[in-house]
Design an enzyme around this catalytic site. Sequence first.
Site, mmCIF file in Angstrom:
data_model
loop_
_atom_site.group_PDB
_atom_site.id
_atom_site.type_symbol
_atom_site.label_atom_id
_atom_site.label_comp_id
_atom_site.label_asym_id
_atom_site.label_seq_id
_atom_site.Cartn_x
_atom_site.Cartn_y
_atom_site.Cartn_z
ATOM 1 N N GLY A 550 0.834 -1.189 0.000
ATOM 2 C CA GLY A 550 0.000 0.000 0.000
ATOM 3 C C GLY A 550 0.867 1.236 0.000
ATOM 4 N N GLU A 551 0.224 2.349 -0.223
ATOM 5 C CA GLU A 551 0.989 3.579 -0.180
ATOM 6 C C GLU A 551 0.072 4.724 0.191
ATOM 7 O OE1 GLU A 551 2.059 5.659 -3.940
ATOM 8 O OE2 GLU A 551 1.123 3.875 -4.821
ATOM 9 N N PHE A 554 2.158 9.499 3.322
ATOM 10 C CA PHE A 554 3.206 9.436 4.325
ATOM 11 C C PHE A 554 4.376 8.586 3.895
ATOM 12 C CE2 PHE A 554 -0.179 10.895 6.758
ATOM 13 C CZ PHE A 554 0.370 11.511 7.860
ATOM 14 N N VAL A 557 4.022 1.005 2.203
ATOM 15 C CA VAL A 557 4.165 -0.235 2.951
ATOM 16 C C VAL A 557 4.561 -1.311 1.955
ATOM 17 C CG1 VAL A 557 3.100 -1.842 4.521
ATOM 18 C CG2 VAL A 557 2.283 0.497 4.427
ATOM 19 N N LYS A 588 6.997 -0.643 6.803
ATOM 20 C CA LYS A 588 6.386 0.665 6.593
ATOM 21 C C LYS A 588 7.484 1.714 6.577
ATOM 22 C CE LYS A 588 3.366 4.090 8.424
ATOM 23 N NZ LYS A 588 2.518 4.551 9.497
ATOM 24 N N ASP A 692 -10.935 -0.119 13.305
ATOM 25 C CA ASP A 692 -11.072 -0.550 11.912
ATOM 26 C C ASP A 692 -10.949 -2.065 11.837
ATOM 27 O OD1 ASP A 692 -11.433 -0.451 9.225
ATOM 28 O OD2 ASP A 692 -9.485 0.397 8.745
#
Length: 836
Positions: A550-551, A554, A557, A588, A692
């Site tokens: 993911g990205e 910030f 990952v 991360k 979450d």
Amino acid sequence: ILVYPRVLQNLFPLTGVCRSPLGMSRGQILDEDISASSQWSDSTAAKYGRLDCEEGDGAWCPEIAGEPENMNEFLQIDLRSLHFITLVGTQGRHAGGIGNEFAQTYKIKYSRDGSRWISWRNRQGKEVIEGNRNAYDIVLKDLEPPIIARFVRFMPVIDHSMNVCMRVELYGCEWLDGLVSYNSPLGQQMTLNGHHIYLNDSVYDGAMGYSMTEGLGQLTDGMCGLDDFTHSHVYNVWPGYDYVGWTNESFLSGYVEIMFEFDRTRNFTTMKVHCNNMFSRRVKTFQKVVCYFRSELDWEATPISFSPVMDDVNPSARFVTVSLYNHMASAIKCQYYFSDIWMMFSEITFQSDTAMYNTTLAPPKTGPPIRDDPTHKVDDSNTRILIGCLVAIIFILVVIIVIILWRQVWQKMLEKVSRRMLDDELTASLSIQSETFTYNNNNSPSSVSSEQESNSTYERIFPLGPDYQEPSRLVRKLPEFSQTSEDTGEFQNVQEGVPHYAEADIVNLQGVTGGNTYAVPALTMDLLSGKDVAVEEFPRKLLTFKEKLGEGQFGEVHLCEAEGMQDFMDEDFSFDVIENQTVLVAVKMLRADANKNARNDFLKEIKIMSRLKGPNIIRLLAVCMSSDPLCMITEYMENGDLNQFLSRHEPEGMIALLSNAPTVSYSNLHHMASQIASGMKYLSSLNFVHRDLATRNCLVGKNYTIKIADFGMSRNLYSGDYYRIQGRAVLPIRWMSWESILLGKFTTSSDVWAFGVTLWEMLTFCKEQPYSQLSDEQVIENTGEFFRDQRRQIYLPQPPMCPDPVYKLMLSCWNRNTKERPSFQEIHQTLLDCKP
Ligand SMILES: *[C@@H]1O[C@H](CO)[C@@H](O)[C@H](O)[C@H]1NC(C)=O
Ligand SMILES: *[C@@H]1O[C@H](CO)[C@@H](O)[C@H](O)[C@H]1NC(C)=O
Ligand SMILES: *[C@@H]1O[C@H](CO)[C@@H](O)[C@H](O)[C@H]1NC(C)=O
């Protein structure tokens, strides 16, 4: 109980969600917009009055000269446009221990036009607000009623006993209705069985003479009245408090006229009027309304008129929606006709376009409060260019939507393929960063950056509770200071002390990395910084890039293979790996050129993560801090996340036999669910709120082991699971409890709700999204039904393979009353008891 009109009618919870910091601590409010009546010295000037900032000498301090009693020192903030302000935060001057000045009490004044100043009073009429008790803790106060203003002044109450310094923050959101005032006849008094019912506008902030002029009040305070007007949800006020009401005996014309003034010319679609309809008491909705529009300097000759259907059956208070047919106006005057002796309103809202139109002809009468706001400069451009721009924007949006759809399909395919292509992966040095992502530290709901901002600047309180908690009290409840305190009443406070997405300044779905979104109860980071981080440095070169998980803005990952990770793990933790084999880890990374705030936040996240050591929680293994980019290395599990894992599998049975698909037995499914419950039991014992929980955030290892993680929001794959409210918060609404959505409360009980949904996902093998037949808006509407509790709410159905006791467990997780939901302890036990 409160009903927020915008929650249930306009589908966005204004008072619940409208609680973002407006930018004192984060700097969106510029120095030039912060001023003061005086300053003690240059290093205690107004611009240093920012909550949680330590610049200058650590706060704004007024010059104390003369007799304190006559002093009217203030710190003034110009928000540049009208805002709906629901909460304020104050803090003293600490300056690393040197300072010890704070305001024990203060008052607030506000103004919409910069010239007429109004003293804020609470609903009981009290002006003075209790402030700080020490120089460092942040104290937050709900503003009840909320303020609609452009300028706000904090006025410390000064006495002889001590010097005063302040740091402050405002919380709220932009006031989109654009209403700057309404003028109306005074509300009247009813006598009912010898009792007086006061139907005056209790919080009107304009002039009150023969009529009410130039103010806003009860009709715009975001609070709807109850069905029975003699009762109120506000504590300790007179009967009739929620309504403004009139009797036809004083209005021979047969109508009450109210004029509404707006900040600029707007294109109006509807007006919603919240009316009482208690016909047994001779109160009814209006039988007809006639509205006139003033678009330029004159009133238009032809009004619109509307007659709602009269309801003599249902006595509940309701919104009556009046279409305004896209009339352009900067003022509207409406005549509401009586249909019985009494007419009572508690709230009136207007819906209008948000586009800017040429308003140079019609400056609003009440002053031009937002004239110099840069975002309103467009006003002067001409309409044709604007329409051209709109067309262009629509075109661009269509293109973006197509790209997003295409990417989702593509991503799904990639996910499937990439796992099988482990051999020909490229090796990437982690120090080579993609240039495509930009860092912006306001944007991430799941990142610790916003998290910490919330933690430090915001203690969650029940939206209406005038109460607050000092962080120092909450600190005692941190894991080091307490064992589980689940049974004490205070625990509830801790839970409510947890911040939520809504306060964080969340803008962008892409602006998210795979951060963890665990919420820490009012964690003061000072406390943490005293502790050593027990996480070791890992040599970057031993990481081999495999796949991007993911990205966000910030950073990114990555899924990596790590060599020799065994040497870096503490003894109490065994990775079931063979010596010298590589293990999968999630890495991360913080973008190398990230600013100071982001770095601090990243360090804080490491500290939080390093404390979580449960068998069913993803562990922080090591860090790379010696050089940029900073990395955090956490476990990853070989079977990926539970959502993908289950979608690849079928339940045991005919379909699986026929399609030859891999299966998961019910007992393994049950085993996995128990582990999630166990992991959540651990988190809740530490008073951590996950916020979450969903199958996308659970990872699957060997032999159906499960660990709870938090990557969900960083992945495009799951962007459809999140809903964006008003371009502000990005929320997993299909997993969220009604109180999280409507009131912004995130607690262990709302985690329990999400657990119920997670269980449902598992038993449907993640073949569909929860409430897949409902749109996001309908999901929120359904939330309103949970709130109203009139048996119209829709529950997720019982999945075909789900045994009755398990569905019963799910339903108990979705109990309207948070106290009646089971604890994770109980859930875990129930699952063990009904083991197949
Ligand atoms: C409204 O009526 C109540 C009860 O008489 C009174 O206490 C209050 O001051 C009034 N409010 C305003 C704004 O006039
Ligand atoms: C107001 O908005 C509507 C719908 O967006 C549009 O059709 C109409 O032309 C607008 N009115 C004016 C005067 O621009
Ligand atoms: C007020 O309304 C009642 C009921 O509709 C009606 O009987 C009465 O005549 C009205 N009073 C006046 C002064 O119009």
